[in-house]
Design an enzyme around this catalytic site. Structure first.
Site, PDB file in Angstrom:
ATOM      1  N   GLY A   1      -5.133  -4.628  -3.429  1.00 14.46           N
ATOM      2  CA  GLY A   1      -4.266  -4.557  -3.876  1.00 14.46           C
ATOM      3  C   GLY A   1      -3.528  -2.466  -4.014  1.00 14.46           C
TER       4      GLY A   1
ATOM      5  N   LYS B   1     -13.273  -5.734   8.919  1.00 16.39           N
ATOM      6  CA  LYS B   1     -14.457  -4.616   8.237  1.00 16.39           C
ATOM      7  C   LYS B   1     -15.667  -4.482   9.065  1.00 16.39           C
ATOM      8  CE  LYS B   1     -10.442  -5.111   5.212  1.00 16.39           C
ATOM      9  NZ  LYS B   1     -10.114  -6.488   3.506  1.00 16.39           N
TER      10      LYS B   1
ATOM     11  N   VAL C   1       0.239  -1.474   0.078  1.00 21.26           N
ATOM     12  CA  VAL C   1      -0.125   0.136   0.057  1.00 21.26           C
ATOM     13  C   VAL C   1       1.205   1.555   0.010  1.00 21.26           C
ATOM     14  CG1 VAL C   1      -2.048   1.541   1.224  1.00 21.26           C
ATOM     15  CG2 VAL C   1      -1.431  -1.297   0.746  1.00 21.26           C
TER      16      VAL C   1
ATOM     17  N   GLU D   1     -10.736   5.332   4.769  1.00 20.50           N
ATOM     18  CA  GLU D   1     -11.804   5.363   3.507  1.00 20.50           C
ATOM     19  C   GLU D   1     -10.538   3.604   2.773  1.00 20.50           C
ATOM     20  OE1 GLU D   1     -14.250   6.561   1.382  1.00 20.50           O
ATOM     21  OE2 GLU D   1     -14.179   3.630   0.743  1.00 20.50           O
TER      22      GLU D   1
ATOM     23  N   ASP E   1      -9.432 -10.426   8.998  1.00 19.27           N
ATOM     24  CA  ASP E   1      -9.975  -9.386   8.535  1.00 19.27           C
ATOM     25  C   ASP E   1     -11.385  -8.930   7.678  1.00 19.27           C
ATOM     26  OD1 ASP E   1      -8.080  -7.352   6.737  1.00 19.27           O
ATOM     27  OD2 ASP E   1      -9.483  -8.200   5.311  1.00 19.27           O
TER      28      ASP E   1
ATOM     29  N   GLU F   1      -2.974 -10.355   4.130  1.00 17.88           N
ATOM     30  CA  GLU F   1      -2.746  -9.879   4.698  1.00 17.88           C
ATOM     31  C   GLU F   1      -0.575 -10.568   5.025  1.00 17.88           C
ATOM     32  OE1 GLU F   1      -3.631  -7.394   6.665  1.00 17.88           O
ATOM     33  OE2 GLU F   1      -4.650  -7.537   4.905  1.00 17.88           O
TER      34      GLU F   1
ATOM     35  N   LYS G   1      -7.689  -1.882   9.090  1.00 18.40           N
ATOM     36  CA  LYS G   1      -8.450  -2.479   9.354  1.00 18.40           C
ATOM     37  C   LYS G   1      -8.629  -2.871  10.660  1.00 18.40           C
ATOM     38  CE  LYS G   1      -7.174  -4.861   7.141  1.00 18.40           C
ATOM     39  NZ  LYS G   1      -6.786  -4.719   5.391  1.00 18.40           N
TER      40      LYS G   1
ATOM     41  N   ILE H   1     -12.906   0.861  -3.312  1.00 17.84           N
ATOM     42  CA  ILE H   1     -14.450   0.557  -3.558  1.00 17.84           C
ATOM     43  C   ILE H   1     -14.698   2.493  -2.211  1.00 17.84           C
ATOM     44  CG2 ILE H   1     -16.613   0.313  -2.920  1.00 17.84           C
ATOM     45  CD1 ILE H   1     -15.581  -2.273  -3.481  1.00 17.84           C
TER      46      ILE H   1
HETATM   47  P1  NAP Z   1       2.694  -5.004   4.065  1.00 19.02           P
HETATM   48  O1  NAP Z   1       2.602  -4.842   2.610  1.00 19.02           O
HETATM   49  O2  NAP Z   1       3.418  -5.820   4.466  1.00 19.02           O
HETATM   50  O3  NAP Z   1       3.806  -3.567   4.032  1.00 19.02           O
HETATM   51  C1  NAP Z   1       4.462  -3.243   5.365  1.00 19.02           C
HETATM   52  C2  NAP Z   1       5.570  -1.813   5.438  1.00 19.02           C
HETATM   53  O4  NAP Z   1       5.750  -1.628   6.950  1.00 19.02           O
HETATM   54  C3  NAP Z   1       6.710  -2.452   5.103  1.00 19.02           C
HETATM   55  O5  NAP Z   1       7.148  -1.471   4.429  1.00 19.02           O
HETATM   56  C4  NAP Z   1       7.772  -2.449   5.996  1.00 19.02           C
HETATM   57  O6  NAP Z   1       8.942  -2.276   5.607  1.00 19.02           O
HETATM   58  C5  NAP Z   1       6.652  -1.244   7.638  1.00 19.02           C
HETATM   59  N1  NAP Z   1       6.664  -1.786   8.246  1.00 19.02           N
HETATM   60  C6  NAP Z   1       5.823  -2.983   9.166  1.00 19.02           C
HETATM   61  N2  NAP Z   1       6.713  -2.391  10.412  1.00 19.02           N
HETATM   62  C7  NAP Z   1       7.167  -1.703  10.650  1.00 19.02           C
HETATM   63  C8  NAP Z   1       8.089  -0.921  11.855  1.00 19.02           C
HETATM   64  N3  NAP Z   1       7.485  -2.153  12.674  1.00 19.02           N
HETATM   65  N4  NAP Z   1       8.623  -0.077  11.625  1.00 19.02           N
HETATM   66  C9  NAP Z   1       8.718   0.292  10.231  1.00 19.02           C
HETATM   67  N5  NAP Z   1       8.633  -0.018   9.212  1.00 19.02           N
HETATM   68  C10 NAP Z   1       8.061  -1.184   9.334  1.00 19.02           C
HETATM   69  O7  NAP Z   1       1.815  -4.668   4.370  1.00 19.02           O
HETATM   70  P2  NAP Z   1       0.604  -4.050   3.177  1.00 19.02           P
HETATM   71  O8  NAP Z   1      -0.295  -4.884   2.654  1.00 19.02           O
HETATM   72  O9  NAP Z   1       0.391  -2.510   2.531  1.00 19.02           O
HETATM   73  O10 NAP Z   1      -0.544  -3.380   3.995  1.00 19.02           O
HETATM   74  C11 NAP Z   1      -0.079  -2.863   4.996  1.00 19.02           C
HETATM   75  C12 NAP Z   1      -1.981  -2.380   5.981  1.00 19.02           C
HETATM   76  O11 NAP Z   1      -3.013  -1.349   5.066  1.00 19.02           O
HETATM   77  C13 NAP Z   1      -2.262  -3.438   6.350  1.00 19.02           C
HETATM   78  O12 NAP Z   1      -2.677  -2.315   7.526  1.00 19.02           O
HETATM   79  C14 NAP Z   1      -3.071  -3.849   5.981  1.00 19.02           C
HETATM   80  O13 NAP Z   1      -4.198  -4.467   6.235  1.00 19.02           O
HETATM   81  C15 NAP Z   1      -3.767  -2.381   4.825  1.00 19.02           C
HETATM   82  N6  NAP Z   1      -4.120  -2.501   4.417  1.00 19.02           N
HETATM   83  C16 NAP Z   1      -3.670  -3.686   2.374  1.00 19.02           C
HETATM   84  C17 NAP Z   1      -4.850  -4.095   1.665  1.00 19.02           C
HETATM   85  C18 NAP Z   1      -3.294  -5.075   0.990  1.00 19.02           C
HETATM   86  O14 NAP Z   1      -4.271  -5.009  -0.528  1.00 19.02           O
HETATM   87  N7  NAP Z   1      -2.672  -5.386   0.746  1.00 19.02           N
HETATM   88  C19 NAP Z   1      -5.253  -3.204   1.604  1.00 19.02           C
HETATM   89  C20 NAP Z   1      -6.109  -2.306   2.065  1.00 19.02           C
HETATM   90  C21 NAP Z   1      -5.760  -2.683   3.750  1.00 19.02           C
HETATM   91  P3  NAP Z   1       9.515  -3.651   5.162  1.00 19.02           P
HETATM   92  O15 NAP Z   1       9.698  -3.331   3.880  1.00 19.02           O
HETATM   93  O16 NAP Z   1      11.263  -2.777   5.121  1.00 19.02           O
HETATM   94  O17 NAP Z   1       9.478  -4.564   5.191  1.00 19.02           O
HETATM   95  N1  HSE Z   2      -5.987  -8.652   3.082  1.00 17.03           N
HETATM   96  C1  HSE Z   2      -7.320  -7.417   2.473  1.00 17.03           C
HETATM   97  C2  HSE Z   2      -7.903  -8.520   1.669  1.00 17.03           C
HETATM   98  C3  HSE Z   2      -6.576  -7.195   1.870  1.00 17.03           C
HETATM   99  O1  HSE Z   2      -8.183  -9.691   1.223  1.00 17.03           O
HETATM  100  O2  HSE Z   2      -9.208  -8.246   1.037  1.00 17.03           O
HETATM  101  C4  HSE Z   2      -7.362  -5.526   1.810  1.00 17.03           C
HETATM  102  O3  HSE Z   2      -7.831  -5.720   2.922  1.00 17.03           O
END
Ligand code: NAP
Ligand code: HSE
Length: 438
Positions: free
Chosen positions: A303, A202, A13, A126, A198, A187, A102, A133
């Site tokens: 994504g 939500k 993200v 959001e 998850d 996740e 979330k 969405i």
């Molecule tokens: P991710 O790919 O695992 O990225 C997490 C990022 O946070 C990485 O850059 C990581 O550093 C950094 N990080 C984690 N712990 C840290 C710490 N203690 N200190 C400093 N940096 C730290 O996760 P993501 O998929 O982007 O998701 C992030 C959030 O958005 C989550 O809450 C997730 O539920 C939410 N979300 C995700 C999506 C999705 O489609 N992925 C959609 C909606 C919401 P490094 O890069 O060095 O590892």
């Molecule tokens: N892991 C979550 C999903 C990311 O698959 O819907 C979006 O919140």
């Protein structure tokens, strides 16, 4: 006038958000006003595909929050701690927060909202539900005139992607989950996706917004797809249904606190149901409300790009209010955008709610078995819509039958009473599956 943004996290993200901020061309002019000032990651030395000035990276998220040039803190690191403490730290410093987290909001939303209200800063989320969405803002603002009757949706992209590929290609669960992880949908711990937590986070958030008050997150009945068997997906298809992981928040009458039935579980949807055609990583949320009727929100639920779209929309909302008030904290908050609670809500006793059900039984293949099962249901006051015996599949034991029952709507307590009687029948080997049906 430029507005400084600090990013906590540069994963799926965070990288999507940074990509928008460093390429504002062709977007709303306010995007060009947003300047990425500092970014916290776990490992700043790791090579990243994004063309970002390496000097912006650090491994100290508190330093990002505390940086005087950072006016808006964007939390996209995930997890409960240190995310919760960092959000509270930003609020205490008078900095508005945008988060996609979330898990934190579902568990600590009230604490965070109270701190934000006291400081006069927005915490916008959001991206926390439905990925790209727009559903949070519509519930807060556009649907504000309505009495919400039910919010139901497919709000986990990973499980919908898995279920779609299992149904369409007969793909193996483990392979498809690995693809969802590679694509950045899952996740950090994909158990949160497949076990339904998850989606429960939500629906807890949607409940609070739709009904104006929160319910206890840990009390939301939650079942994931991790125990779902391919056989039930196939039988459901033969009976005219698709299986989806559904999250539901439904008003159960009136009162103070407002009684709600909130739950997450795999559900058989008739093939012509509006949510049945939602495939892949897409999510959809169906809102049923008075007087608007049924409104459905549909789009990519996870994504980098879709989620970043929602995160940046929130940043723009805050930048927009700053243009009007000249500040990002301390000015009176717009009550609709801030979405503070205005009522108490409570969860009803799940044994008293009414649902349709799908049950798969493994039994001896003998005359009279279906009759005895029917009697158990009838004695408990459970009306059967259909009862079908499927031919034994490869691997089943000799002389064994597989019987699928779909009930009419029935109170959960009565249904469980019937199941207990059925389980005690000598001819019934096991109650192999039990799923809700719409
Ligand atoms: P991710 O790919 O695992 O990225 C997490 C990022 O946070 C990485 O850059 C990581 O550093 C950094 N990080 C984690 N712990 C840290 C710490 N203690 N200190 C400093 N940096 C730290 O996760 P993501 O998929 O982007 O998701 C992030 C959030 O958005 C989550 O809450 C997730 O539920 C939410 N979300 C995700 C999506 C999705 O489609 N992925 C959609 C909606 C919401 P490094 O890069 O060095 O590892
Ligand atoms: N892991 C979550 C999903 C990311 O698959 O819907 C979006 O919140």
């Amino acid at each position: 006038m430029a507005i400084g943004v600090g990013l906590l996290g540069l994963g799926t993200v965070g990288a999507g958000v940074a990509a928008i901020l460093i390429e504002p061309q062709g977007r709303h002019p306010l995007v060009a006003e947003l300047q990425l000032r500092r970014v916290a990651v776990r490992d700043p030395a790791r090579s990243r595909s994004l063309a970002l000035n390496p000097a912006l990276l650090c491994s100290d998220p508190e330093a990002v929050v505390d940086d005087p040039s950072v006016e808006i803190v964007v939390e996209v690191m995930g997890g409960l701690e240190p995310a919760r403490s960092l959000i509270l730290r930003a609020i205490a410093a008078g900095k508005p927060v945008v988060t996609a987290n979330k898990a934190v909001i579902a568990r600590h939303g009230e604490e965070i909202a109270a701190a934000a209200a006291a400081k006069g800063v927005y915490v916008l989320l959001e991206a926390a539900v439905g990925g790209g969405i727009p559903i949070i803002e519509p519930l807060k603002q556009s649907l504000g005139a309505n009495r919400i009757l039910r919010v139901s949706g497919i709000i986990n992209g990973t499980t919908n992607y898995i279920l779609s590929r299992m149904a369409d290609e007969g793909a193996a669960y483990g392979d498809v989950l690995a693809d969802a992880q590679r694509l950045g949908y899952a996740e950090a711990d994909p158990a949160a996706d497949v076990e339904g937590h998850d989606a429960a986070d939500k629906i807890a958030i949607l409940t609070a917004l739709a009904y104006g008050g929160s319910v206890a997150r840990e009390a939301i009945a939650t079942e994931g797809i991790d125990r779902l068997q391919a056989r039930d997906v196939a039988y459901a298809a033969r009976l005219g249904y698709v299986v989806k992981l559904l999250a539901v928040a439904q008003r159960e009458g009136e009162g103070d606190p407002l009684p709600l039935d909130v739950r997450v579980h795999p559900t058989l949807l008739p093939k012509d149901h509006p949510l049945a055609g939602v495939h892949g990583v897409n999510n959809a949320i169906l809102v049923e409300a008075d007087p608007v009727g049924r409104v459905m929100f549909y789009g990519p639920g996870a994504g980098a790009g879709p989620t970043a779209s929602a995160v940046v929309a929130d940043i723009l909302n805050i930048a927009g209010t700053r243009q009007v008030t000249g500040t990002t904290s301390g000015a009176p908050l717009d009550p609709l955008l801030a979405a503070s609670s205005w009522r108490r809500c409570s969860l009803v006793d799940g044994s008293q709610t009414c649902h349709r059900n799908y049950v798969r039984l493994q039994t001896c293949d003998e005359a009279g078995v279906i009759g005895r099962i029917g009697t158990c249901f009838g004695s408990a006051g459970v009306s059967i819509q259909s009862i079908v015996q499927f031919e034994a599949s490869l691997g089943d034991q000799e002389g064994e039958a597989e019987i699928v029952v779909i009930t009419h709507e029935v109170q959960e307590a009565r249904f469980r009473q019937a199941l207990a009687a059925i389980a005690a029948l000598a001819e019934v080997r096991t109650i192999a599956a039990c799923l809700r049906t719409l």
